[in-house]
Write an enzyme that holds these catalytic residues in place. Structure first.
Site, PDB file in Angstrom:
ATOM      1  N   GLY A 110       0.314  -1.172   0.239  1.00  0.00           N
ATOM      2  CA  GLY A 110      -0.263  -0.013   0.256  1.00  0.00           C
ATOM      3  C   GLY A 110       0.403   1.230   0.095  1.00  0.00           C
ATOM      4  O   GLY A 110       1.704   1.523  -0.116  1.00  0.00           O
TER       5      GLY A 110
ATOM      6  N   ASP B  92      11.106  -8.443   7.318  1.00  0.00           N
ATOM      7  CA  ASP B  92      11.624  -8.133   6.249  1.00  0.00           C
ATOM      8  C   ASP B  92      12.539  -6.500   7.110  1.00  0.00           C
ATOM      9  O   ASP B  92      12.309  -5.232   6.423  1.00  0.00           O
ATOM     10  CB  ASP B  92      10.162  -6.996   5.462  1.00  0.00           C
ATOM     11  CG  ASP B  92      10.623  -6.495   4.227  1.00  0.00           C
ATOM     12  OD1 ASP B  92      11.719  -6.850   3.696  1.00  0.00           O
ATOM     13  OD2 ASP B  92       9.848  -5.308   3.746  1.00  0.00           O
TER      14      ASP B  92
END
Length: 416
Positions: free
Chosen positions: A29, A139
């Site tokens: 997003g 991540d």
């Protein structure tokens, strides 16, 4: 952090937050800069519309946000609010001013060894808090680390997974950067805290070299290198290279824990900050480390005091002659030995001037109590006696005069 103007399709209000600028866009997003009614600034991430329609993604996202709420620690961006039931789910974290580690290195070049160790120690503490909450970031990379005035901050916990979860993702929901993903993530195995340790090792290597330890290339090439090839750590300081290499081990069980990382990096940061880096070659450092582990004393060290003692014994002046002369020992120090010996030992009289370039005295020093082979000088110390400057000047003058006479004689013979 770079800010961009809002686009026409961007929302102006999300929940109770007013949107001001774009901060970035990722696979899940868009991240916006927002503020609440009190003026508190937040980084607000709104999920992509196509992912919002996936019920499986919504369920997993809800579990992840719930786990992120449990994270405590000053090295993370605190979760402020989230709406999992909105048409487009979103979450807001505390806004952290400052560039990302990626941007900092790209603009200013690699960090010093002390800076890398300091940043790594703070990140290790942050990951320790994350793992204690039962969450794996999965991540961690330079662009997800912000360098705030109060220290580095780990961001983007919206994609963190619970410990032990599989890394297999639905089509379109895969996250992570090749070169910073751990081998187990590439294989689709379960993620553990060691997964973040691998990513931290790759991040520290980037901070020290301004390059990925697995080079560049397509995603497939990078993922292959992560699984099958060793990391390239050229340029990583010697103080950090062994620890970074341990973090990048293929087997998760061989990597250090976040607690071990934090303690070791703090030691390195303190030593590097004080300029106490061990400048010895790697082979010599490794030999010293092995000797310390085994408790063996190297043979060269054991012999050193004996050589030193012999050297001092050879250079030590005679007790009965030279020592007394050097210290002015006794009224009858002038009476010991012949005149040359007494003068040499500094027994109070003026040393005789050398005659015809011959040194006065003998190699054995004074006759009484002198050791054969020990040289003594006017100061009672070992070594040769300095030459007489006046005698040197006389010899130089004679040499020049003789040379001139010979040259003139040769020139006159040639004219005849």
């Amino acid at each position: 952090m770079a800010m961009m103007r809002l686009r026409r399709e961007d929302p102006r209000v999300v929940g109770s937050f007013r949107i001001h600028r774009r901060l970035g866009q990722g696979g899940m997003g868009v991240v916006y800069l927002g503020s609440d009614r009190r003026g508190q600034r937040v980084a607000l991430k709104v999920i992509r519309p196509d992912l919002a329609e996936d019920q499986e993604f919504r369920s997993r996202f809800a579990r992840e946000v719930s786990a992120a709420r449990r994270i405590r620690g000053g090295c993370t961006a605190r979760l402020v609010a989230a709406d999992l039931d909105a048409d487009r789910p979103w979450f807001a974290t505390q806004y952290v001013p400052g560039p990302s580690l990626h941007d900092k290195v790209a603009e200013d070049g690699p960090l010093s060894a002390a800076e890398v160790a300091s940043v790594g120690a703070a990140l290790s503490e942050g990951l320790l808090a994350v793992h204690e909450a039962g969450v794996v970031h999965r991540d961690l990379k330079p662009s997800n680390i912000l360098l705030s005035p109060k220290g580095p901050r780990i961001i983007d916990f919206g994609i963190a997974w619970a410990t032990g979860a599989s890394t297999l993702t639905h089509v379109g929901t895969a996250v992570g950067s090749p070169g910073f993903l751990a081998p187990e993530q590439v294989r689709g195995a379960a993620v553990t805290p060691s997964t973040d340790v691998f990513a931290l090792g790759a991040t520290l290597a980037y901070a020290a070299t301004a390059d990925s330890p697995f080079g560049h290339g397509s995603s497939e090439v990078m993922l292959y290198r992560v699984v099958h090839e060793e990391a390239q750590l050229y340029g990583v300081p010697d103080a950090l290279a062994p620890l970074v290499r341990a973090c990048l081990a293929k087997d998760p069980e061989e990597r250090p824990s976040t607690l071990q990382l934090s303690m070791r990096l703090k030691e390195i940061a303190a030593r590097e900050g004080q300029g106490l880096t061990d400048g010895r070659p790697p082979a010599q450092r490794e030999r010293t480390r092995q000797e310390a582990q085994t408790g063996r004393v190297p043979e060269r060290t054991a012999r050193m005091p004996q050589r030193t003692e012999r050297t001092e014994r050879a250079e030590r002046p005679d007790r009965t002659g030279s020592t007394q002369g050097r210290t002015g020992g006794g009224p009858d120090s002038r009476a010991q030995g012949p005149r040359g010996s007494a003068s040499r030992t500094g027994g109070g009289g003026r040393p005789p001037r050398p005659r015809d370039g011959v040194r006065t005295g003998s190699r054995t020093g004074g006759r009484q109590g002198s050791r054969p082979g020990a040289r003594t000088t006017s100061g009672g110390r070992g070594g040769r006696r300095p030459a007489n400057p006046r005698l040197l000047r006389q010899r130089l003058i004679v040499f020049v005069v003789v040379t001139l006479i010979v040259a003139l004689g040769i020139a006159a013979a040639q004219q005849l």
